[in-house]
Structures are given as C-alpha cells and as structure tokens.
Write a protein that holds these residues in place. Structure first.
Motif, PDB file in Angstrom:
ATOM      1  N   THR A  91       1.839   8.165   0.550  1.00  0.00           N
ATOM      2  CA  THR A  91       0.610   7.951   1.001  1.00  0.00           C
ATOM      3  C   THR A  91      -0.329   7.121   0.109  1.00  0.00           C
ATOM      4  O   THR A  91      -0.859   6.126   0.701  1.00  0.00           O
ATOM      5  CB  THR A  91      -0.210   9.194   1.702  1.00  0.00           C
ATOM      6  N   LEU A 134       1.605   3.765  -0.159  1.00  0.00           N
ATOM      7  CA  LEU A 134       1.434   2.758   0.883  1.00  0.00           C
ATOM      8  C   LEU A 134      -0.009   2.100   0.965  1.00  0.00           C
ATOM      9  O   LEU A 134      -0.215   1.034   1.014  1.00  0.00           O
ATOM     10  CB  LEU A 134       1.476   3.603   2.172  1.00  0.00           C
ATOM     11  N   ARG A 135      -1.055   3.007   0.447  1.00  0.00           N
ATOM     12  CA  ARG A 135      -2.361   2.250   0.604  1.00  0.00           C
ATOM     13  C   ARG A 135      -2.494   1.053  -0.644  1.00  0.00           C
ATOM     14  O   ARG A 135      -3.128   0.264  -0.251  1.00  0.00           O
ATOM     15  CB  ARG A 135      -3.423   3.364   0.021  1.00  0.00           C
ATOM     16  N   GLY A 152      -0.081  -0.637  -1.265  1.00  0.00           N
ATOM     17  CA  GLY A 152       1.440  -1.538  -0.915  1.00  0.00           C
ATOM     18  C   GLY A 152       1.296  -2.754  -1.198  1.00  0.00           C
ATOM     19  O   GLY A 152       0.506  -3.313  -1.699  1.00  0.00           O
ATOM     20  N   PRO A 153       2.449  -3.744  -0.526  1.00  0.00           N
ATOM     21  CA  PRO A 153       3.590  -3.096   0.050  1.00  0.00           C
ATOM     22  C   PRO A 153       4.364  -2.364  -0.691  1.00  0.00           C
ATOM     23  O   PRO A 153       4.849  -2.754  -2.066  1.00  0.00           O
ATOM     24  CB  PRO A 153       4.337  -4.469   0.724  1.00  0.00           C
ATOM     25  N   THR A 154       5.076  -1.317  -0.197  1.00  0.00           N
ATOM     26  CA  THR A 154       6.163  -0.497  -0.810  1.00  0.00           C
ATOM     27  C   THR A 154       7.230  -1.167  -1.198  1.00  0.00           C
ATOM     28  O   THR A 154       7.767  -1.743  -0.431  1.00  0.00           O
ATOM     29  CB  THR A 154       6.070   1.090  -0.665  1.00  0.00           C
ATOM     30  N   SER A 188       8.907   1.651  -5.821  1.00  0.00           N
ATOM     31  CA  SER A 188       7.551   2.674  -5.482  1.00  0.00           C
ATOM     32  C   SER A 188       8.326   4.002  -5.406  1.00  0.00           C
ATOM     33  O   SER A 188       7.643   5.085  -5.845  1.00  0.00           O
ATOM     34  CB  SER A 188       7.105   2.378  -4.106  1.00  0.00           C
ATOM     35  N   PHE A 237       3.789   9.266   7.387  1.00  0.00           N
ATOM     36  CA  PHE A 237       4.260   7.936   7.458  1.00  0.00           C
ATOM     37  C   PHE A 237       5.640   8.024   8.363  1.00  0.00           C
ATOM     38  O   PHE A 237       5.982   9.336   8.341  1.00  0.00           O
ATOM     39  CB  PHE A 237       4.343   7.242   6.327  1.00  0.00           C
ATOM     40  N   PRO A 240       1.287   4.584   9.269  1.00  0.00           N
ATOM     41  CA  PRO A 240       2.055   3.486   8.851  1.00  0.00           C
ATOM     42  C   PRO A 240       3.674   3.750   8.931  1.00  0.00           C
ATOM     43  O   PRO A 240       4.039   5.149   8.703  1.00  0.00           O
ATOM     44  CB  PRO A 240       1.770   3.537   7.262  1.00  0.00           C
ATOM     45  N   ILE A 250       7.407   2.283   7.872  1.00  0.00           N
ATOM     46  CA  ILE A 250       7.887   1.629   6.802  1.00  0.00           C
ATOM     47  C   ILE A 250       9.463   1.309   7.779  1.00  0.00           C
ATOM     48  O   ILE A 250      10.085   2.289   7.714  1.00  0.00           O
ATOM     49  CB  ILE A 250       8.372   2.507   5.512  1.00  0.00           C
ATOM     50  N   PRO A 301       4.128  -2.150   6.114  1.00  0.00           N
ATOM     51  CA  PRO A 301       3.532  -1.544   5.017  1.00  0.00           C
ATOM     52  C   PRO A 301       4.285  -1.543   3.850  1.00  0.00           C
ATOM     53  O   PRO A 301       4.078  -1.110   2.672  1.00  0.00           O
ATOM     54  CB  PRO A 301       3.150  -0.189   5.418  1.00  0.00           C
ATOM     55  N   GLY A 302       5.739  -2.000   3.972  1.00  0.00           N
ATOM     56  CA  GLY A 302       6.655  -1.751   2.838  1.00  0.00           C
ATOM     57  C   GLY A 302       8.113  -2.262   3.410  1.00  0.00           C
ATOM     58  O   GLY A 302       8.242  -2.357   4.509  1.00  0.00           O
TER      59      GLY A 302
END
Ligand code: FAD
Length: 289
Positions: A5, A8-9, A11-13, A43, A171, A198, A200, A262-263
């Motif tokens: 989490t 992701l904040r 990110g991008p992961t 990540s 997520f 989010p 992924i 987000p990743g």
C-alpha cells in the motif's frame, strides 16, 4: 521491507511473480532468476502457492529467501481451497512471525488430480480477506479478472463480486491479458461501482504459443490472433520469439502506465531474460539496459 500500500502511494511499482519450484533443478533455476531480477531493485516479488497436495510447494521458503537474503519486499500468495481455517491460521501466523507484511488472498484452483482433496472451509477469496484482516495487519491483495472469471455465472455477477472483493482489499492484481482496453473497461466498471482500490495489471510476455494458449483458455483471456501470428512467424527460433514477447509486453505496459495503472507486475515463469528486457525498454529502472 514495506507494505505494498505504501509502495503504491509512491508508485508506479515494479514487481515480479515467481512459481514455487517443485524439484532441485527448479530451485537452481529460480535462485538464478531471483538473483538477476533482484538486481533491478523491484518494489516487491510475489510467490505463487499451489492449491492442494504436493503442488503447494515451498512458497514460504522462497518468500523467506526473498525477504531476508535478497532484501526485497516479498508477497506470498495464499489459496484457501482445500484448507481448514486452522491451517490457514498457521500459515498466516508463520508469515507474520517471519516479518512478511503483504499477502495475496486467493481462492485457488485445484490441481489435476486434486478433486479428491477434502473441501476447504472458505468458499470465496473475500472470506479469506476478512479472516486474515482480523488476524494480522497485512496489506492484502486480491485477484482481479479483467475479462471475467471463467466460472462466473454472468459478467454482471462477476463484476459485482469483484467490486465487493476489491472494496475490502488493499489492492488488486490482475490475471494476464493482452489489450489495454480490457484493463480500462474493468477499471471504469469498478469505479462505477464505487471502487477506488488500486489494481496492478499483471503482464505476461508472450513467448510460447502452446503455454499461453492453454493458460488463456483456462483463464478466459483473449490471446489475440495478431500475436499468435507473430509468434508463429518466429517459428522455433527462441530468441526471435522472446523478441516478439518482449515487444508486445513493452507496448502493453506503456499503454497501461499511460492509462494510469499504479504499477506493472510481470509474470516471469521463473525466467529472467524477458522481464529484464521489458524493464529496460520501459526505463522503469534507469541504467539497467
Ligand atoms: P474468488 O474471488 O473467490 O472467485 C472467483 C470468481 O468466482 C469471481 O470472480 C466470480 O466470478 C465467482 N464468484 C465467487 N463467489 C461469487 C459470488 N458470491 N457471487 C458471484 N460470483 C462469485 N491460483 C493458485 O492456485 N495459486 C496461486 O498462487 C494463484 N495466484 C494468482 C495470482 C493472480 C494475480 C491471479 C489473478 C490469479 C491467481 N491464481 C492462483 C488463480 C486463482 O486462484 C483462480 O483464478 C481462482 O479460480 C479464483 O480465485 P479468486 O481468488 O479470484 O476467487
């Protein structure tokens, strides 16, 4: 180690998925692949968990190695099919005591020959999320199926179920797919149901026609004819097929990142060359070409 989490904040992961190996050769190959991909400073890395009997494999050992020896954030997959609540509790406690902070909570598919296993005490992944949440402060991910789950009674019922599951998770992580539109449509339909979690995207570089066709049929994933044709044109030339897979995955990742994903989570099949090439193309880890 970190919670996904938080990653992701920021990110991008960038993350990689591995399968728990089943024999000594598999262990050696996986360890080489893990070493090579850990150098890209992802990540996090995730490790699958089989859904019964011997296919459960040594997920916990691989997760321990990633976390403690490689210094990379690790996420075990946890499937609840054919498990009692007590067995799941033991696994969750083990991960917490080992310092793991993330879990992917799944229903799981029984392996071939698994029909004789006794039924589990959880019937849906969403129930597993609630159980884990009460037991430990993990960041909890769930599976998302952008093209719909193959066993869904209808697309509408599936979307409702996936929205309910994503609402209680931290997520989502998708099944592999080959068109940006599948992800965009899924996210639009989730947002229309009030879901802000989010998700992924999981991306598989397509390098092998038979394997991808088999998995696509199992997962309800469209395997576009144009990609099949390009792989067929590459024939038995492994390097040429890898080039196709890397190019397709790179374009897909670019489109997804441009669409606000987000990743990027890359399915590795325990090989490092294709994922490394995709990461280099994307420039997600500068200087690693
Ligand atoms: P659930 O969310 O419980 O259900 C799946 C589908 O069933 C739903 O999407 C919906 O269509 C239907 N459904 C369930 N309950 C309801 C309801 N009440 N109302 C309406 N519809 C309902 N498998 C493994 O064995 N090991 C792994 O490590 C593994 N890793 C995975 C990683 C990712 C990122 C993904 C996407 C899948 C993974 N899988 C793994 C496969 C997964 O276990 C299968 O797809 C399984 O069939 C469904 O799991 P789920 O957690 O989505 O299940």
């Amino acid at each position: 180690m970190a919670k996904i989490t938080d990653l992701l904040r920021a990110g991008p992961t960038l993350s990689f998925e591995f399968s728990a190996p089943r024999d000594e050769d598999g262990v050696r190959r996986l360890n080489r692949t893990l070493d090579r991909l850990a150098r890209l400073q992802p990540s996090f890395m995730s490790v699958t968990y089989g859904a019964g009997g011997s296919s459960r494999g040594p997920t916990a050992e691989v997760v321990h190695h990633i976390h403690h020896d490689l210094g990379v954030t690790a996420m075990p997959h946890l499937t609840c099919v054919a498990h009692t609540r007590e067995e799941i509790g033991v696994l969750v406690d083990h991960y917490r005591e080992d310092g793991v902070e993330n879990l992917l909570a799944l229903h799981g598919d029984l392996p071939e020959g698994g029909a004789d296993l006794r039924p589990g005490q959880f019937t849906r992944a969403i129930d597993l999320v609630g159980f884990v949440r009460e037991r430990a402060p993990f960041a909890i991910g769930v599976a998302a199926h952008p093209e719909g789950h193959p066993k869904a009674s209808s697309m509408e019922a599936d979307r409702e179920h996936q929205a309910a599951k994503l609402r209680v998770a931290d997520f989502g992580m998708t099944q592999f797919f080959f068109r940006v539109e599948h992800y965009e449509r899924f996210m639009t339909e989730m947002r229309a149901r009030g879901v802000e979690t989010p998700v992924i995207p999981g991306i598989m570089p397509p390098t092998n026609i038979e394997g991808i066709a088999r998995m696509s049929a199992m997962n309800n994933t469209e395997f576009p004819a144009e990609i099949v044709a390009r792989l067929e044109a590459a024939g038995e030339d492994v390097a040429a097929r890898r080039e196709v897979g890397v190019e397709v995955a790179t374009r897909l990742c670019e489109g997804l990142l441009a669409a606000g994903a987000p990743g990027i989570h890359l399915y590795t099949m325990n090989f490092s060359d294709a994922p490394r090439a995709v990461v280099a193309n994307l420039g997600l880890r500068p200087g690693l070409g």
